[in-house]
Design a protein around this motif. Structure first.
Motif, PDB file in Angstrom:
ATOM      1  N   VAL A   5      -4.800 -24.854 -21.838  1.00 35.04           N
ATOM      2  CA  VAL A   5      -5.025 -25.047 -20.479  1.00 35.04           C
ATOM      3  C   VAL A   5      -5.567 -23.941 -19.650  1.00 35.04           C
ATOM      4  O   VAL A   5      -6.534 -24.406 -19.083  1.00 35.04           O
ATOM      5  N   LEU A   6      -5.499 -22.815 -20.196  1.00 34.46           N
ATOM      6  CA  LEU A   6      -6.391 -21.529 -19.550  1.00 34.46           C
ATOM      7  C   LEU A   6      -7.746 -21.714 -19.839  1.00 34.46           C
ATOM      8  O   LEU A   6      -8.460 -21.371 -19.185  1.00 34.46           O
ATOM      9  N   LEU A   7      -7.995 -22.215 -21.195  1.00 31.24           N
ATOM     10  CA  LEU A   7      -9.302 -22.094 -21.606  1.00 31.24           C
ATOM     11  C   LEU A   7     -10.045 -23.190 -20.709  1.00 31.24           C
ATOM     12  O   LEU A   7     -11.243 -23.357 -20.366  1.00 31.24           O
ATOM     13  N   PHE A   8      -9.238 -24.422 -20.554  1.00 32.00           N
ATOM     14  CA  PHE A   8     -10.032 -25.444 -19.795  1.00 32.00           C
ATOM     15  C   PHE A   8     -10.145 -24.927 -18.441  1.00 32.00           C
ATOM     16  O   PHE A   8     -11.701 -25.524 -17.933  1.00 32.00           O
ATOM     17  N   PHE A   9      -9.504 -24.274 -17.815  1.00 28.58           N
ATOM     18  CA  PHE A   9      -9.625 -23.962 -16.191  1.00 28.58           C
ATOM     19  C   PHE A   9     -10.759 -22.775 -16.134  1.00 28.58           C
ATOM     20  O   PHE A   9     -11.484 -22.677 -15.323  1.00 28.58           O
ATOM     21  N   PHE A  10     -10.824 -22.018 -17.553  1.00 29.48           N
ATOM     22  CA  PHE A  10     -11.786 -21.080 -17.552  1.00 29.48           C
ATOM     23  C   PHE A  10     -13.045 -21.607 -17.605  1.00 29.48           C
ATOM     24  O   PHE A  10     -14.147 -21.175 -16.701  1.00 29.48           O
ATOM     25  N   LEU A  11     -13.392 -22.774 -18.289  1.00 23.41           N
ATOM     26  CA  LEU A  11     -14.688 -23.377 -18.451  1.00 23.41           C
ATOM     27  C   LEU A  11     -15.151 -24.184 -17.258  1.00 23.41           C
ATOM     28  O   LEU A  11     -16.082 -24.205 -17.029  1.00 23.41           O
ATOM     29  N   ILE A  12     -14.034 -24.659 -16.503  1.00 21.52           N
ATOM     30  CA  ILE A  12     -14.376 -25.250 -15.262  1.00 21.52           C
ATOM     31  C   ILE A  12     -14.835 -24.450 -14.402  1.00 21.52           C
ATOM     32  O   ILE A  12     -15.886 -24.698 -13.521  1.00 21.52           O
ATOM     33  N   GLY A  13     -14.171 -23.229 -14.299  1.00 22.76           N
ATOM     34  CA  GLY A  13     -14.506 -22.343 -13.247  1.00 22.76           C
ATOM     35  C   GLY A  13     -15.981 -21.685 -13.622  1.00 22.76           C
ATOM     36  O   GLY A  13     -16.644 -21.402 -12.866  1.00 22.76           O
ATOM     37  N   LEU A  14     -16.394 -21.575 -14.932  1.00 26.48           N
ATOM     38  CA  LEU A  14     -17.409 -21.004 -15.507  1.00 26.48           C
ATOM     39  C   LEU A  14     -18.762 -21.974 -15.048  1.00 26.48           C
ATOM     40  O   LEU A  14     -19.746 -21.535 -14.882  1.00 26.48           O
ATOM     41  N   ILE A  15     -18.265 -23.320 -15.129  1.00 23.59           N
ATOM     42  CA  ILE A  15     -19.302 -24.130 -14.918  1.00 23.59           C
ATOM     43  C   ILE A  15     -19.766 -24.139 -13.255  1.00 23.59           C
ATOM     44  O   ILE A  15     -20.772 -24.305 -13.069  1.00 23.59           O
ATOM     45  N   TYR A  17     -19.332 -21.671 -11.275  1.00 23.75           N
ATOM     46  CA  TYR A  17     -19.959 -20.363 -11.266  1.00 23.75           C
ATOM     47  C   TYR A  17     -21.712 -20.346 -11.452  1.00 23.75           C
ATOM     48  O   TYR A  17     -22.340 -19.932 -10.904  1.00 23.75           O
ATOM     49  N   MET A  18     -21.738 -21.040 -12.788  1.00 20.93           N
ATOM     50  CA  MET A  18     -23.206 -21.277 -13.231  1.00 20.93           C
ATOM     51  C   MET A  18     -23.879 -22.207 -12.383  1.00 20.93           C
ATOM     52  O   MET A  18     -25.139 -21.911 -12.016  1.00 20.93           O
ATOM     53  N   PHE A  19     -23.199 -23.157 -11.681  1.00 22.53           N
ATOM     54  CA  PHE A  19     -23.802 -24.150 -10.759  1.00 22.53           C
ATOM     55  C   PHE A  19     -24.352 -23.177  -9.530  1.00 22.53           C
ATOM     56  O   PHE A  19     -25.422 -23.326  -8.978  1.00 22.53           O
ATOM     57  N   ALA A  20     -23.355 -22.318  -9.047  1.00 23.57           N
ATOM     58  CA  ALA A  20     -23.490 -21.657  -7.712  1.00 23.57           C
ATOM     59  C   ALA A  20     -24.626 -20.575  -8.134  1.00 23.57           C
ATOM     60  O   ALA A  20     -25.488 -20.399  -7.049  1.00 23.57           O
ATOM     61  N   GLN A  21     -24.908 -20.140  -9.222  1.00 24.09           N
ATOM     62  CA  GLN A  21     -25.914 -19.052  -9.369  1.00 24.09           C
ATOM     63  C   GLN A  21     -27.343 -19.795  -9.641  1.00 24.09           C
ATOM     64  O   GLN A  21     -28.142 -19.062  -9.016  1.00 24.09           O
ATOM     65  N   ALA A  22     -27.362 -20.995  -9.927  1.00 26.57           N
ATOM     66  CA  ALA A  22     -28.495 -21.727 -10.002  1.00 26.57           C
ATOM     67  C   ALA A  22     -29.059 -22.406  -8.419  1.00 26.57           C
ATOM     68  O   ALA A  22     -30.122 -22.522  -8.234  1.00 26.57           O
ATOM     69  N   LYS A  23     -28.034 -22.276  -7.452  1.00 28.17           N
ATOM     70  CA  LYS A  23     -28.306 -22.941  -6.139  1.00 28.17           C
ATOM     71  C   LYS A  23     -28.426 -21.839  -5.257  1.00 28.17           C
ATOM     72  O   LYS A  23     -28.502 -22.292  -3.976  1.00 28.17           O
ATOM     73  N   ARG A  24     -28.375 -20.411  -5.664  1.00 28.61           N
ATOM     74  CA  ARG A  24     -28.274 -19.399  -4.721  1.00 28.61           C
ATOM     75  C   ARG A  24     -29.487 -19.089  -4.028  1.00 28.61           C
ATOM     76  O   ARG A  24     -30.532 -19.507  -4.495  1.00 28.61           O
ATOM     77  N   ASN A  25     -29.600 -18.970  -2.892  1.00 30.46           N
ATOM     78  CA  ASN A  25     -30.575 -18.589  -1.918  1.00 30.46           C
ATOM     79  C   ASN A  25     -30.740 -17.148  -1.539  1.00 30.46           C
ATOM     80  O   ASN A  25     -29.992 -16.487  -0.843  1.00 30.46           O
ATOM     81  N   LYS A  26     -31.489 -16.423  -2.405  1.00 31.64           N
ATOM     82  CA  LYS A  26     -31.498 -14.843  -2.352  1.00 31.64           C
ATOM     83  C   LYS A  26     -32.829 -14.301  -2.238  1.00 31.64           C
ATOM     84  O   LYS A  26     -33.791 -14.659  -3.225  1.00 31.64           O
ATOM     85  N   VAL A  27     -33.297 -13.590  -1.222  1.00 31.24           N
ATOM     86  CA  VAL A  27     -34.672 -12.943  -1.304  1.00 31.24           C
ATOM     87  C   VAL A  27     -34.261 -11.463  -1.530  1.00 31.24           C
ATOM     88  O   VAL A  27     -33.508 -10.823  -0.773  1.00 31.24           O
ATOM     89  N   VAL A  28     -35.226 -11.119  -2.466  1.00 29.91           N
ATOM     90  CA  VAL A  28     -35.183  -9.615  -3.013  1.00 29.91           C
ATOM     91  C   VAL A  28     -36.442  -9.156  -2.548  1.00 29.91           C
ATOM     92  O   VAL A  28     -37.313  -9.480  -2.796  1.00 29.91           O
ATOM     93  N   GLU A  29     -36.190  -7.816  -2.086  1.00 29.91           N
ATOM     94  CA  GLU A  29     -37.337  -7.211  -1.604  1.00 29.91           C
ATOM     95  C   GLU A  29     -37.600  -6.066  -2.321  1.00 29.91           C
ATOM     96  O   GLU A  29     -36.897  -5.245  -2.789  1.00 29.91           O
ATOM     97  N   HIS A  30     -39.032  -5.864  -2.598  1.00 35.22           N
ATOM     98  CA  HIS A  30     -39.461  -5.063  -3.536  1.00 35.22           C
ATOM     99  C   HIS A  30     -40.638  -3.922  -2.888  1.00 35.22           C
ATOM    100  O   HIS A  30     -41.504  -4.577  -2.102  1.00 35.22           O
TER     101      HIS A  30
END
Length: 255
Positions: A5-15, A17-30
């Motif tokens: 059960v814990l593993l299932f919720f961990f994997l759902i949370g990870l998915i 999180y990875m989707f949010a990382q892919a859709k992030r709108n971030k401008v980095v200044e260099h």
């Protein structure tokens, strides 16, 4: 049972999180400084975005650009198979709000009717750097150039042609979708900076490891290489360890 059960919720949370990382709108200044940078330009501000793929360029991304940029550089893969051309047009018009657009071809750009894509780019007044250069000159006559090469995987990348189209003594910035072109850069080419994408930083990195090196800035023997982790994704709409990004690159002379 509790473990699964814990593993299932961990994997759902990870998915999620990875989707949010892919859709992030971030401008980095260099901020990059070069001793050979022509002082009469003061500073040059570039908005650099690579590997848009299927994404809609968000207004939230543009809102992070607080100061005017001189031009927008698109480092290839603005489309892939299955993406409607109208979405590309919308993205171009969104990016055009920041400044004039410059583009180099990426491997995924050739998955569609590239003649139609070429026509669309021209309609939207995008300058295509296909083994060519674009020259900027200050009032005092100092020169800065954007050089662009076509896609490596299609054997279209001809750095010698871009250099032949450039001016001696100019401050040269090379744009290539695939960073592997840096292996062809020689000292006498005078290329101060190279901008690339393509690798997505590995896109999904487990315990710090991925199929490609993470993006960033490297000082090489004959140039400085800047590789973006990219704005979009390919294959699956997930990222881990390398969230989506775009960049404002501020170039000045060394003080």
């Amino acid at each position: 049972m509790e473990f699964f059960v814990l593993l299932f919720f961990f994997l759902i949370g990870l998915i999620f999180y990875m989707f949010a990382q892919a859709k992030r709108n971030k401008v980095v200044e260099h901020h990059l400084a070069f001793k050979e940078f022509p002082s009469t330009f003061g500073e040059v501000r570039i908005f650099f975005i690579s590997d848009i793929h299927r994404r809609h360029v968000s207004k939230k991304l543009l809102e992070q650009v607080k100061r005017k940029v001189d031009f927008v550089v698109m480092g290839g893969d603005i489309i892939e198979k299955g993406v409607p051309f109208e979405r590309v047009r919308e993205n171009l018009r969104t990016l055009k709000k920041l400044g004039p657009l410059y583009f180099v071809w990426g491997n995924n750009d050739y998955e569609v009717d590239f003649h139609q894509l070429d026509a669309l780019l021209l309609e939207e007044n995008v300058k295509i750097l296909d083994n060519t250069s674009a020259l900027f000159e200050s009032e005092e006559g100092e020169m800065l150039e954007l050089l662009g090469v076509d896609d490596v995987s299609k054997n279209r990348a001809h750095l010698h042609l871009a250099l032949a189209d450039s001016q001696p003594g100019s401050f040269k910035i090379l744009i290539s979708h695939n960073p592997s072109v840096h292996k062809k850069v020689k000292k006498e080419d005078g290329i101060a900076l190279m901008l690339s994408g393509h690798t997505h930083g590995g896109q999904i990195r487990l315990f710090g490891f991925g199929p490609y090196e993470k993006g960033g800035i490297k000082s090489l023997e004959h140039t400085t290489l800047f590789v973006s982790n990219g704005y979009g994704t390919t294959g699956v709409p997930f990222r881990l360890g390398v969230p989506a990004e775009a960049h404002v690159i501020v170039i000045t002379g060394e003080k």
